[in-house]
Design a protein around this motif. Sequence first.
Motif, PDB file in Angstrom:
ATOM      1  N   VAL A   1     -52.384  -2.975  -7.164  1.00  0.00           N
ATOM      2  CA  VAL A   1     -52.279  -3.259  -5.724  1.00  0.00           C
ATOM      3  C   VAL A   1     -51.155  -2.423  -5.125  1.00  0.00           C
ATOM      4  O   VAL A   1     -50.050  -2.362  -5.677  1.00  0.00           O
ATOM      5  N   PRO A   2     -51.401  -1.753  -3.995  1.00  0.00           N
ATOM      6  CA  PRO A   2     -50.334  -0.976  -3.349  1.00  0.00           C
ATOM      7  C   PRO A   2     -49.168  -1.886  -2.954  1.00  0.00           C
ATOM      8  O   PRO A   2     -49.328  -3.083  -2.714  1.00  0.00           O
TER       9      PRO A   2
ATOM     10  N   LEU B   1     -50.308 -11.345  -2.207  1.00  0.00           N
ATOM     11  CA  LEU B   1     -50.795 -11.844  -3.494  1.00  0.00           C
ATOM     12  C   LEU B   1     -50.332 -13.272  -3.762  1.00  0.00           C
ATOM     13  O   LEU B   1     -49.212 -13.663  -3.415  1.00  0.00           O
ATOM     14  N   THR B   2     -51.205 -14.050  -4.392  1.00  0.00           N
ATOM     15  CA  THR B   2     -50.814 -15.379  -4.876  1.00  0.00           C
ATOM     16  C   THR B   2     -50.083 -15.205  -6.208  1.00  0.00           C
ATOM     17  O   THR B   2     -50.096 -14.122  -6.823  1.00  0.00           O
TER      18      THR B   2
ATOM     19  N   HIS C   1     -49.017 -12.412 -11.443  1.00  0.00           N
ATOM     20  CA  HIS C   1     -48.947 -12.397 -12.906  1.00  0.00           C
ATOM     21  C   HIS C   1     -49.883 -11.356 -13.494  1.00  0.00           C
ATOM     22  O   HIS C   1     -49.515 -10.630 -14.435  1.00  0.00           O
ATOM     23  N   GLU C   2     -51.079 -11.244 -12.941  1.00  0.00           N
ATOM     24  CA  GLU C   2     -52.034 -10.255 -13.433  1.00  0.00           C
ATOM     25  C   GLU C   2     -51.493  -8.840 -13.237  1.00  0.00           C
ATOM     26  O   GLU C   2     -51.637  -7.971 -14.109  1.00  0.00           O
ATOM     27  N   GLN C   3     -50.899  -8.590 -12.061  1.00  0.00           N
ATOM     28  CA  GLN C   3     -50.341  -7.266 -11.794  1.00  0.00           C
ATOM     29  C   GLN C   3     -49.182  -6.949 -12.742  1.00  0.00           C
ATOM     30  O   GLN C   3     -49.073  -5.840 -13.264  1.00  0.00           O
TER      31      GLN C   3
ATOM     32  N   LYS D   1     -40.643 -12.864  -8.742  1.00  0.00           N
ATOM     33  CA  LYS D   1     -41.809 -12.217  -9.320  1.00  0.00           C
ATOM     34  C   LYS D   1     -42.177 -10.967  -8.524  1.00  0.00           C
ATOM     35  O   LYS D   1     -42.505  -9.909  -9.100  1.00  0.00           O
ATOM     36  N   LEU D   2     -42.124 -11.081  -7.190  1.00  0.00           N
ATOM     37  CA  LEU D   2     -42.448  -9.934  -6.333  1.00  0.00           C
ATOM     38  C   LEU D   2     -41.428  -8.814  -6.515  1.00  0.00           C
ATOM     39  O   LEU D   2     -41.788  -7.627  -6.515  1.00  0.00           O
TER      40      LEU D   2
END
Length: 781
Positions: free
Chosen positions: A691-692, A699-700, A705-707, A731-732
Amino acid sequence: MSGTEKGTYTAQARKLARIMHDGGCAPAKIGPLMVRIGETFGVRVSRAMDRRTIRRAVEEGGVAARMQTIYELSQSQGVTISADSTSNRGINIESSHMNLRVPDYTSGNVLTDPNSAPKVHFLGVEKTIDHSSAESVRGWNRRMQENIDLFNRSPLARRLERQYSVGDWLRILRGMHGDHASAEKSTAAGLQEQKRNATIHDLGEDVSSGKSYLELVEYLGAWNTKKIVEVGGLEAWNALSPAEQTERDVKMMDNIVTVLGREAYNALNPSDRRRIDLFVWGGCCMHKDLNSFKGGNNEMMLEWKKLGVAGPILLANKDNTALLQNLLDPTRPQDAVLTDDQLRAFEASTRGGVKTAALAGAIFNNKDDKKGQADRHVDFMTHALGLGAPHRRFPDTNNTRFGSHGDAAAELITYLPQYRQMMEVIQWSKQNPSLTNIEKNLRDALNDVPTLTELAAMAIYKMVITHPYLRQVRGPGTESTNHLELGPLHHSVRDHIQKILDNPDLLFSSDVRYQTATLDGLEWADSKAMKAVFELLPSLPHVKAITLAFFRGALTTWIHFSAEFAPGGLINTCTATKKQLAWMPSTNDANEGALGAYRVIIRGKPSLTLHQYNAQAMFRRNQTQDFMDTIFTAEDHAYIMREARRIDASSEEAQRRKEIVDFRLKTAETQKTKVQKDAQVLCDNLTRELVPESKMGELTVPLIHEQLNSYRARGAPNLLANSTYKKKADKLAALTTASAWYAVNGVPVVVPSVPESASEVPAVIAEGYCDEEDVEMEEAT
């Protein structure tokens, strides 16, 4: 006298067969020998016992030995156990013993004096599915339950009016000893937990039986209500099958007993709790000394760098010697740069006194009879020393032997001129005069001052600490020594080493005396070795610092490995009575010897089944024939004959082998599935679209977590586990950092295919799935 009665060999004939077999007679020879012996003494033996009957008689001795185990436990107030394991032909095998006070069956006072002396009794060798502590605990339970079942069915149990149980054994289990491996300690912890649960269960039974009828009805009513609520109400309960209702009722009663027992246990005063909880762990004294020697060697090897002087000569193997040929050249420029291969060879090569002792053992006493100079070494040393009898063999460093490297150091120092001469003889007595790489290494080491310095330090420690210590833990007259009584000895070891570190003149003054130098104040165990060491000291400029470093490293290890004797610890606070209840030998030699004996016997008799070996070994080591002569009746002899036939027909060995194979197959399938799953996850992470940064705020948490997982698979550094970041903002922030790194350092992604079998899994994914045996083989290679 024919030796038979109504077509069956008598108990006396079977006893004689067992005794002859135990004495080393081959089963096929025993029958004819019995006939010949009978003729010699004028007794007619009409029929020679055949080999199958001989083996059956031996198996009967094993059945009697297992009955003896439970009989002696039923007469005892305290027992400790021990175990050890190793591998043989790819299968893990475990030996076990129990230590308890047993009657002297030959004295005639079995009933009046049932606790005459502590004995170490063999429980057999077993094949296990793996080396885990969980399997070891299961093995103990299985072994005890099988023996208990055998005893409880016997006429002996009926005469004694006694039915034994695993709970009875756990109640008198007072401790375990073995080597210092974590698996052995975990096994002890597992059995200790079972002992505590058995105690709580007993207390619960006592409390429930002591309640009045009305109290019990009221208590059960409350639990019944809880039971029905848990299944969803009365209708749901009535909908259950009778079998399910019974299962839940049994579980409820177990819970009731456990709760009552735990309440009673918590209400006990501390002294009563300690009494019923008594479970002592003891570590083998031979392993303590072995580890202290290793700790001393590690510190000694590091001391050279601290002194700022060149250490022992490098002793590289044949392949590394070729790579390091230029490096070992003394005319080589000091600022020359090593290649990668040379650096790896240099780091893999070893040096020093211990390595030299190992090389000498490989040359002068190799475990392979076709290699080395074993008999030539004995003959040469006998001739060189002018001895009437053959010189002793070189210490067995080529096998695992306690103290062999220290003994080898003393041997090399004592006869240093002779060993230097022998290396010349080996070289010039060949048709093409030369030395192999290992022989050249030993020759160079015996002429290298730093290596001789380490050998001298090893010999000094051996004479000052090791020999005096071993005299007190496994020397003559120590057979009944209680490991729990050795706390003062281990404190004195540490104190004596510290005294030497504080006052090195005890070893290095001009008038060294064994009365003040050795641990026990007794004469040197090898006066020739110490004389040679003292004569060599003036030529070894750093021997004092190196020897003290060895003692310093040994002291640290002694403190670590004698922690069970710490002031205020369980052993230290045990009363004399408790120490007697938890009697255990000072070493684990019984198990070490049993495993070695099994490997030697099975090498010569590969068709011998495990239960046949155990029957023979238990019968001999536990003096089972004395037990049978004192306790058994004709009814007991008939019983062990029936049980021996049952065991023979049960194919126990084949069933155990099948269990091991099934476990390996299941493990392989589980590992394969896990590796395939991990590979699939890796593929998913590598193919997931990134994701850019401009859209990351949308994002949720699960998508974040997936990223993070995707960036982690692509090699983004400094990414912690997703659960470590407690807030979404954290997280971000981590995701933004990973995105920035990837924008600069990102490389094209090569997506691996998901493997169909474990053999296709990339090494980076498969690492960590090899088992312990693979690791050991890798290290050995």
